[in-house]
Design a protein around this motif. Structure first.
Motif, PDB file in Angstrom:
ATOM      1  N   ASN A 242      11.706  -2.731 -14.644  1.00 34.29           N
ATOM      2  CA  ASN A 242      11.426  -1.835 -15.901  1.00 34.29           C
ATOM      3  C   ASN A 242       9.785  -2.209 -16.035  1.00 34.29           C
ATOM      4  OD1 ASN A 242      11.392  -0.497 -18.233  1.00 34.29           O
ATOM      5  ND2 ASN A 242      13.589  -0.906 -18.503  1.00 34.29           N
ATOM      6  N   LEU A 243       9.185  -1.135 -16.871  1.00 32.19           N
ATOM      7  CA  LEU A 243       7.679  -1.482 -17.358  1.00 32.19           C
ATOM      8  C   LEU A 243       7.753  -2.593 -18.247  1.00 32.19           C
ATOM      9  CD1 LEU A 243       4.928  -0.391 -17.626  1.00 32.19           C
ATOM     10  CD2 LEU A 243       5.766   1.005 -19.523  1.00 32.19           C
TER      11      LEU A 243
ATOM     12  N   THR B  85       4.895  -7.093 -20.271  1.00 33.01           N
ATOM     13  CA  THR B  85       4.834  -6.053 -19.655  1.00 33.01           C
ATOM     14  C   THR B  85       4.078  -5.899 -18.444  1.00 33.01           C
ATOM     15  OG1 THR B  85       2.536  -5.785 -20.794  1.00 33.01           O
ATOM     16  CG2 THR B  85       4.387  -4.791 -21.916  1.00 33.01           C
TER      17      THR B  85
ATOM     18  N   ALA C 217      15.132  -0.643 -14.133  1.00 34.19           N
ATOM     19  CA  ALA C 217      14.853   0.938 -14.317  1.00 34.19           C
ATOM     20  C   ALA C 217      15.879   1.771 -13.849  1.00 34.19           C
ATOM     21  CB  ALA C 217      13.466   1.741 -13.938  1.00 34.19           C
TER      22      ALA C 217
ATOM     23  N   VAL D  95      12.001   5.951 -16.828  1.00 41.21           N
ATOM     24  CA  VAL D  95      11.435   4.654 -17.416  1.00 41.21           C
ATOM     25  C   VAL D  95      10.640   4.948 -18.522  1.00 41.21           C
ATOM     26  CG1 VAL D  95      10.094   2.598 -16.982  1.00 41.21           C
ATOM     27  CG2 VAL D  95      11.612   3.523 -15.289  1.00 41.21           C
TER      28      VAL D  95
ATOM     29  N   THR E  33       7.680   4.545 -21.209  1.00 35.38           N
ATOM     30  CA  THR E  33       6.291   4.004 -21.020  1.00 35.38           C
ATOM     31  C   THR E  33       5.981   3.543 -22.199  1.00 35.38           C
ATOM     32  OG1 THR E  33       5.386   6.219 -21.662  1.00 35.38           O
ATOM     33  CG2 THR E  33       5.522   5.978 -19.427  1.00 35.38           C
TER      34      THR E  33
ATOM     35  N   ALA F  88       2.894   0.946 -15.445  1.00 41.66           N
ATOM     36  CA  ALA F  88       4.169   1.713 -14.891  1.00 41.66           C
ATOM     37  C   ALA F  88       4.299   2.228 -13.582  1.00 41.66           C
ATOM     38  CB  ALA F  88       4.020   3.010 -16.137  1.00 41.66           C
TER      39      ALA F  88
ATOM     40  N   ASN G 107       8.613   3.495  -9.638  1.00 43.63           N
ATOM     41  CA  ASN G 107       9.637   4.138 -10.238  1.00 43.63           C
ATOM     42  C   ASN G 107       9.251   5.594 -10.759  1.00 43.63           C
ATOM     43  OD1 ASN G 107      11.634   2.370  -9.132  1.00 43.63           O
ATOM     44  ND2 ASN G 107      11.366   1.171 -10.850  1.00 43.63           N
TER      45      ASN G 107
ATOM     46  N   SER H 251       8.681   7.167 -13.935  1.00 42.11           N
ATOM     47  CA  SER H 251       8.243   7.090 -15.591  1.00 42.11           C
ATOM     48  C   SER H 251       8.287   8.513 -16.301  1.00 42.11           C
ATOM     49  CB  SER H 251       6.843   6.509 -15.468  1.00 42.11           C
ATOM     50  OG  SER H 251       6.767   5.144 -14.838  1.00 42.11           O
TER      51      SER H 251
ATOM     52  N   THR I 231      -2.811   8.572  -9.817  1.00 42.27           N
ATOM     53  CA  THR I 231      -1.499   8.119  -9.484  1.00 42.27           C
ATOM     54  C   THR I 231      -1.136   7.877  -8.142  1.00 42.27           C
ATOM     55  OG1 THR I 231      -0.466  10.237  -9.438  1.00 42.27           O
ATOM     56  CG2 THR I 231      -0.576   9.189 -11.659  1.00 42.27           C
TER      57      THR I 231
ATOM     58  N   GLY J 107       4.154   5.175  -8.071  1.00 46.41           N
ATOM     59  CA  GLY J 107       5.038   5.733  -9.087  1.00 46.41           C
ATOM     60  C   GLY J 107       5.161   7.087  -9.002  1.00 46.41           C
TER      61      GLY J 107
ATOM     62  N   TRP K 111       6.116  10.746 -11.812  1.00 47.78           N
ATOM     63  CA  TRP K 111       6.072  10.726 -13.119  1.00 47.78           C
ATOM     64  C   TRP K 111       6.534  12.090 -13.915  1.00 47.78           C
ATOM     65  CZ3 TRP K 111       3.124   6.748 -15.546  1.00 47.78           C
ATOM     66  CH2 TRP K 111       2.465   6.144 -14.617  1.00 47.78           C
TER      67      TRP K 111
END
Length: 625
Positions: free
Chosen positions: A96-97, A119, A158, A162, A164, A182, A187, A189, A206, A211, A213
């Motif tokens: 997880n974030l 975090t 997650a 997820v 943010t 993230a 994963n 997000s 990104t 990840g 989004w």
């Protein structure tokens, strides 16, 4: 250090038991409470904020103000001397974030309870561990030398979405670190709608942080990307690195490279993104900036390379059980000061590039071989179909005829050609087919001059019953009617002279002129043994000539008369009066005889002049030797 129960409740000398201090009992109770949180670790607080080993059994923060702390430094052993490296290293195991929650509880008389989110990852810095944290809240102040219990509650891994955490979206504070963290999870997000907008101190791709989004579609493009600084390439995609990349926001839908290259809501003269469509110097920026749905292929690395096919739609009528439209557009222009386009393509070919096609239609007919004529519609495959009036079910019936099916205009430059049919493009069908029974009269091809005057037309009669055609051959141009040749214009090598036909005003006939650079005579030549006839308005032949000869006023042409010699002597061509004759008496006198001789002489000289003038030797050639 917290005293254990054996020390607090130990017996004193006989008859004098020790009464424990309440402060010791409170510390011991807090210690017991901390144990129920699982991995509770005992550390002593050090006030330094330097990123270094805080000392055996100690911890410190990177900021003297607790609420501003973003990192914690913990020694590899706690205050009891136990090696806790394995425990601390597990604090970033969550995918997880937010890896979990770190709680700091004080053991002193003054209560302290502080809460932080972990975090980021845990960094092994040699003799200590570095942990990325974000302050949540709490009360109390950390005191140097006091002991504290640190407990960690791990977040679950997650799932499909997820949240943010760690971003504020105030439009000012940079969210680069939170989005980077993230993405590192690799994963999906979810990006919630911010109060104002997300801010990025530096552009963030990104494709670099990783990840996938999923932004809240109720936010605008600028709220998400801070004017195009958040470079998106992996969202609700097809799963292929070359497939579609689709972003749906409240004001735009972006597909492909457009998601990462456009600020979208910037309606100024240029876009703040980095696309090749960003300004008018490179491409028509107004199309991209005003698009409700925008696709671009920006290329780049293999990770964010988009497909070379922008928009593809497929229809198969057997699947739909009815007719289908692969791409449709409905346009209503209802403002006097604005135009509207159902389809527009701005084409730009750079030096050295290959072909550029505004529209390509590739037809593949597997059905019957049909040919369409203007008066009968057939089933077939049609590359382009333009219907005047449109569909009455859409917007009502048409009031007037539409203006033009196709208009070729000049912009900043011209076209080299209008319509070009390649040599192997057509079978034996028409290049263009028009009906002579058009609405309001026959169809026509018209040419206009600069002032708008119709200067040339090819017009068919509305009651035509004969097929007229103009055929080109290597030898010339042939005009036919009903399959019969009416006129043939034949080429001659090195020809410089030509025939000019000029209409004249009333009272003057049509003028036939032999034209050219020299003074050569025009030629009229018959076919075979035939010749030509010149007739008047009543179709009466006045002159006829052929290979036999010539005839006048309807007589059959005869050959030139021969056997005529060329007269000698005096030729008389003067004006004369006809001979009146003489009155003779019984006896001839010299004057009478002389008058007769003079009359015969005059007739002889004039006849000799006439023969000479019509003889081929020095005259018109009507008589010959």
């Amino acid at each position: 250090m917290v005293e254990k129960a054996n020390t607090i409740w130990a017996d004193g000398p006989g008859g004098n038991p020790i009464h424990p201090q309440k402060s010791q009992i409170r510390a011991w109770g807090t210690y017991l409470e901390g144990l129920r949180f699982g991995s509770a670790l005992l550390f002593t607080f050090a006030t330094s904020t330097v990123d270094s080993d805080p000392g055996e059994g100690a911890f410190r923060l990177d900021n003297a103000t607790v609420s501003g702390a973003t990192a914690a430094y913990l020694d590899n052993v706690d205050a009891s001397g136990a090696d806790v490296r394995g425990i601390i290293d597990s604090w970033d195991d969550s995918a997880n974030l937010v890896r979990g929650n770190l709680t700091i509880r004080g053991l002193a008389a003054v209560p302290v309870l502080l809460s932080f989110n972990v975090t980021g990852g845990v960094t092994d810095s040699g003799g200590y561990r570095k942990i990325i944290i974000a302050y949540l809240g709490g009360s109390g102040a950390l005191v140097a030398g006091d002991q504290y219990l640190l407990t960690f509650d791990r977040s679950g891994d997650a799932g499909g979405i997820v949240p943010t955490a760690g971003v504020n979206g105030d439009g000012v504070t940079s969210n680069v670190a939170a989005f980077t963290a993230a993405g590192a999870l690799n994963n999906l997000s979810f990006v919630p709608k911010p109060a104002s907008k997300y801010a990025f101190a530096a552009p963030l791709s990104t494709a670099t942080v990783g990840g996938a989004w999923l932004p809240d579609p109720s936010m605008t493009w600028d709220q998400l990307t801070d004017g195009g600084k958040f470079n998106l390439w992996k969202g609700r995609a097809t799963g292929l690195s070359t497939g579609a990349n689709i972003w749906r926001l409240s004001d735009r839908v972006f597909v492909g490279g457009a998601a990462s290259k456009f600020a979208g809501n910037n309606l100024g003269p240029s876009d703040s993104g980095t696309s090749w469509l960003s300004n008018a110097a490179n491409a028509p920026a107004y199309l991209a900036l005003n698009a409700g749905v925008l696709f671009t292929n920006e290329g780049g690395s293999a990770a964010n390379l988009n497909s070379p096919y922008g928009f593809v739609s497929g229809i198969k009528t057997s699947n739909t059980s009815s007719g289908g439209i692969a791409f449709g557009a409905a346009v209503v222009a209802d403002l006097a000061s604005n135009s509207a386009w159902a389809f527009m393509a701005e084409l730009q070919r750079e030096a050295g590039a290959g072909q550029v096609y505004g529209l390509e239609i590739a037809g593949k007919n597997k059905g019957n071989n049909t040919t369409m004529t203007p008066n009968a519609q057939v089933d077939g495959l049609f590359g382009f179909w333009a219907q005047g009036g449109g569909d009455n079910a859409f917007g009502g019936a048409s009031v007037n005829p539409s203006t033009a099916v196709l208009a070729v205009v000049k912009g900043s430059n011209t076209w080299n050609s209008g319509l070009v049919f390649m040599k192997d493009a057509l079978t034996s069908g028409e290049v263009m087919a028009m009906s002579s029974e058009g609405v309001g009269g026959a169809h026509a091809l018209n040419w206009y001059n600069a002032s708008g005057m119709n200067t040339f037309s090819i017009l068919g009669s509305s009651n035509d019953s004969i097929n007229w055609s103009i055929n080109r051959s290597n030898s010339g141009l042939v005009v036919s009617a009903g399959g019969r040749v009416s006129l043939a214009l034949v080429d001659a090598a090195s020809a410089v002279n030509y025939l000019s036909v000029q209409p004249q005003a009333a009272g003057t006939g049509v003028l036939l002129l032999a034209q050219g650079p020299g003074n050569d005579s025009g030629l009229l030549r018959g076919k075979g043994t035939g010749g030509w006839k010149l007739q008047d308005g009543a179709a009466a032949t006045k002159v006829e000539f052929n290979t036999t000869g010539i005839g006048f006023f309807g007589t059959t042409p005869v050959a030139a008369k021969t056997g005529w010699g060329v007269p000698t002597g005096t030729l008389l061509r003067t004006t004369f009066a006809s001979y009146a004759g003489q009155t003779h008496t019984a006896s001839y006198v010299q004057a009478t005889v002389q008058a007769l001789d003079d009359a015969v002489k005059s007739v002889s000289q004039r006849f000799a002049a006439f023969v000479t003038d019509f003889h081929q030797t020095a005259g018109y050639g009507l008589i010959r030797t």
